[in-house]
Design a protein around this motif. Structure first.
Motif, mmCIF file in Angstrom:
data_model
loop_
_atom_site.group_PDB
_atom_site.id
_atom_site.type_symbol
_atom_site.label_atom_id
_atom_site.label_comp_id
_atom_site.label_asym_id
_atom_site.label_seq_id
_atom_site.Cartn_x
_atom_site.Cartn_y
_atom_site.Cartn_z
ATOM 1 N N MET A 1 0.832 -1.203 0.000
ATOM 2 C CA MET A 1 0.000 0.000 0.000
ATOM 3 C C MET A 1 0.866 1.251 0.000
ATOM 4 O O MET A 1 0.535 2.251 -0.630
ATOM 5 N N VAL A 2 1.970 1.177 0.732
ATOM 6 C CA VAL A 2 2.894 2.319 0.745
ATOM 7 C C VAL A 2 3.481 2.509 -0.648
ATOM 8 O O VAL A 2 3.503 3.618 -1.189
ATOM 9 N N ARG A 3 3.930 1.411 -1.228
ATOM 10 C CA ARG A 3 4.530 1.446 -2.562
ATOM 11 C C ARG A 3 3.534 2.018 -3.576
ATOM 12 O O ARG A 3 3.893 2.826 -4.434
ATOM 13 N N ASP A 4 2.253 1.608 -3.472
ATOM 14 C CA ASP A 4 1.223 2.061 -4.424
ATOM 15 C C ASP A 4 0.636 3.425 -4.044
ATOM 16 O O ASP A 4 -0.259 3.910 -4.739
ATOM 17 N N ASP A 5 1.082 3.993 -2.940
ATOM 18 C CA ASP A 5 0.566 5.293 -2.499
ATOM 19 C C ASP A 5 -0.963 5.248 -2.399
ATOM 20 O O ASP A 5 -1.680 6.112 -2.899
ATOM 21 N N LEU A 6 -1.446 4.230 -1.697
ATOM 22 C CA LEU A 6 -2.875 3.929 -1.695
ATOM 23 C C LEU A 6 -3.752 5.051 -1.147
ATOM 24 O O LEU A 6 -4.797 5.361 -1.718
ATOM 25 N N THR A 7 -3.316 5.673 -0.043
ATOM 26 C CA THR A 7 -4.162 6.708 0.556
ATOM 27 C C THR A 7 -4.432 7.825 -0.440
ATOM 28 O O THR A 7 -5.574 8.261 -0.608
ATOM 29 N N ARG A 8 -3.376 8.292 -1.126
ATOM 30 C CA ARG A 8 -3.566 9.366 -2.085
ATOM 31 C C ARG A 8 -4.451 8.907 -3.240
ATOM 32 O O ARG A 8 -5.358 9.626 -3.664
ATOM 33 N N ARG A 9 -4.224 7.689 -3.702
ATOM 34 C CA ARG A 9 -5.015 7.215 -4.845
ATOM 35 C C ARG A 9 -6.489 7.072 -4.478
ATOM 36 O O ARG A 9 -7.364 7.409 -5.280
ATOM 37 N N ILE A 10 -6.765 6.584 -3.277
ATOM 38 C CA ILE A 10 -8.173 6.465 -2.879
ATOM 39 C C ILE A 10 -8.783 7.845 -2.659
ATOM 40 O O ILE A 10 -9.917 8.111 -3.060
ATOM 41 N N THR A 11 -8.017 8.741 -2.056
ATOM 42 C CA THR A 11 -8.525 10.101 -1.852
ATOM 43 C C THR A 11 -8.856 10.750 -3.187
ATOM 44 O O THR A 11 -9.935 11.331 -3.362
ATOM 45 N N ASP A 12 -7.944 10.630 -4.156
ATOM 46 C CA ASP A 12 -8.191 11.188 -5.493
ATOM 47 C C ASP A 12 -9.436 10.563 -6.113
ATOM 48 O O ASP A 12 -10.288 11.245 -6.673
#
Lengths: 344, 344
Positions: free
Chosen positions: A322-333
């Motif tokens: 999830m860190v590698r995929d930058d999940l928080t930002r991607r879900i927020t976007d």
């Protein structure tokens, strides 16, 4: 992975103790190059435990916390002494940007309460939900949420879970328009609670969302690849998840008994062992361990309290990916594009 | 079995049609000597279908009903035309003492509504519950209720389900003091919904009842013989039951794939086949088919809509055994001893 990315691990949480947590971290470390850790808990105990894991010493720093959240502590009690507990300190490292994710095997209710209070929910989300990727006969795993963070949910919560679950499926399973279904006790429109029916009506109307609403799904179809995201309240989701785990173990035990029932079947078992070992690995909950709190401004992963070293390593891998995929930002976007219409 | 005892069968209900219902009845007939049937539904169709089952002709009478309850009919709609439907007429035969039990594979909600309206609940019981005997690794099967008759339940309903479930376990499993647990998402006292916690508090105080309250049970322990009766609301009970069925099938499918994965494992499979066949039989839901409505002044058994001939025969056997054991009277007597204190 970003060279600066490190994962905060609540080294004291869980039923299996510090030794299993550290062994799990060491195992995950071997899989992810450049991964670093903040090991949170009793400094002396952790320092002592690290002697068994020379591969962790350079990759880890110890962050001292004097207290531990007990498995039967009320969330409200745990929150009051959050800053002294290994769980609370691990989450705080994420909040302050000193860690990219936190992993804990401690009390789910306390973890949810602390994470929500410290990291706050994403815009448009009332409550975070606990989500996991579960095995199916389909092409990919499927996402299921909520798995126990919210005992009771209204229709609005369920709709938000659907939107977050779909965003998670788009980013982790790489699906353009995930098929989303609500868990129910029948597939006809009039089945279930008011909350489930109202959520279905809202999702049926939300045709602008990048998901395909597939109506209701019953418990007996969960593992068959019919849908990509299953949405439910935390009570029935937790019951379904644990019943599936228990039934898989039950069938495994019956199979063992069946194979032991005669000399002939014992011989058959020995011959086909490589195949049954593969199956055992596929079904072992440790190989699916690591549930994610979706809807927070930061990554928090819950490892099962009784997970073994393999399970802890898997939960840490979930966080690392999830860190590698930058999940928080991607879900927020992803949510930002759709929240205003969806979260009505 | 009483020579006069006969079982009313809704011959038209269920997804599999009349032919499967009749084949199931014929199969059950071979197992229970002296059992007689009232076959309820379209007279011409039933008469035609009976040509394939000569062993049923002498043991059966046909009771004509012109309409059928559809699987998506609302209970309120179905009730209005109850007296014309095969389901309603079958229940009415029980009410008028012309049948000792009714069996239907039709719409659960409609069956529940009709049975409750026609037969009324036992003294001290607000709502009937759907209960079944499910397989476990323990010495006996275990009783689980509610399995879908009541989507939402308050603490008082759950306490009544516990008392009825214990009475059912005492009579059918021959246990003096069944161990009763509430399904929950954790075993600590503070876990779960208000309803579950309040029910637990009431059951903890009810030490005069002939049951042993064992606190909470989680989904992963259902099949391991820890308790004799599992109590829950109909939503989570239905989710748990169907998830267990689906997971057993999922594991079976994975096992098949594993056995097919190499020549070696195919050979092993062929050798151990008698053992795996035994397991398949043990797990086939048809061999556990037949859920009972507890808490009514009369016996009504729900057969699964998609049950095959073996499943229908099993549901009819469940009804036949309850008739033989005079279950309604025994549960009424059992409840009469304890209801005033228990159902507070």
């Amino acid at each position: 992975m970003n060279a600066d990315a490190r994962i905060a691990v609540d080294a004291m949480g869980g039923d299996e103790g510090l030794a299993v947590m550290l062994a799990g971290v060491a195992r995950a470390r071997r899989r992810f190059d450049g991964m670093r850790f903040a090991l949170v808990g009793d400094e002396a105990q952790i320092r002592d435990g690290l002697k068994n894991h020379p591969n962790l010493t350079a990759a880890s720093s110890i962050v001292h916390a004097s207290e531990v959240v007990g498995s039967s502590d009320k969330p409200s009690q745990a929150i009051r002494r959050a800053k002294k507990t290994s769980m609370g300190v691990a989450i705080d490292l994420v909040k302050r940007g000193e860690a990219a994710a936190a992993v804990s095997a401690g009390n789910t209710g306390a973890l949810m309460a602390m994470a929500k209070l410290s990291l706050r929910t994403m815009p448009g989300i009332d409550r975070p939900a606990l989500a996991a990727l579960l095995p199916s006969l389909g092409r990919t795993d499927f996402v299921m949420l909520d798995l126990g963070a919210n005992t009771e949910c209204d229709a609005r919560n369920l709709v938000q879970f659907a939107v977050m679950g779909a965003a998670y499926a788009r980013t982790t399973l790489d699906l353009a328009s995930p098929r989303v279904a609500l868990l129910n006790i029948g597939t006809e429109e009039l089945k279930g609670t008011d909350e489930v029916r109202d959520a279905a009506a809202a999702l049926r109307d939300a045709t602008h969302l990048p998901m395909t609403f597939a109506g209701y799904i019953e418990g007996d179809r969960l593992s068959f690849g019919d849908v990509d995201v299953v949405v439910c309240d935390g009570f029935s989701g937790n019951v379904a998840l644990k019943t599936a785990e228990g039934t898989a173990r039950f069938v495994g035990d019956l199979l063992k008994r069946a194979f032991r029932s005669s000399l002939r079947s014992k011989i058959g078992f020995l011959i086909s062992r490589p195949a049954t070992e593969l199956l055992r690995g596929h079904l072992d909950p440790n190989n699916h361990n690591g549930a994610v709190f979706l809807g927070l401004n930061g990554l928090v992963v819950k490892s099962h309290g009784s997970a073994n070293e393999v399970g802890v390593a898997h939960a840490i891998s979930v966080a690392a990916k999830m860190v590698r995929d930058d999940l928080t930002r991607r879900i927020t976007d992803d949510l930002a594009h759709f929240e205003q219409e969806a979260v009505a």
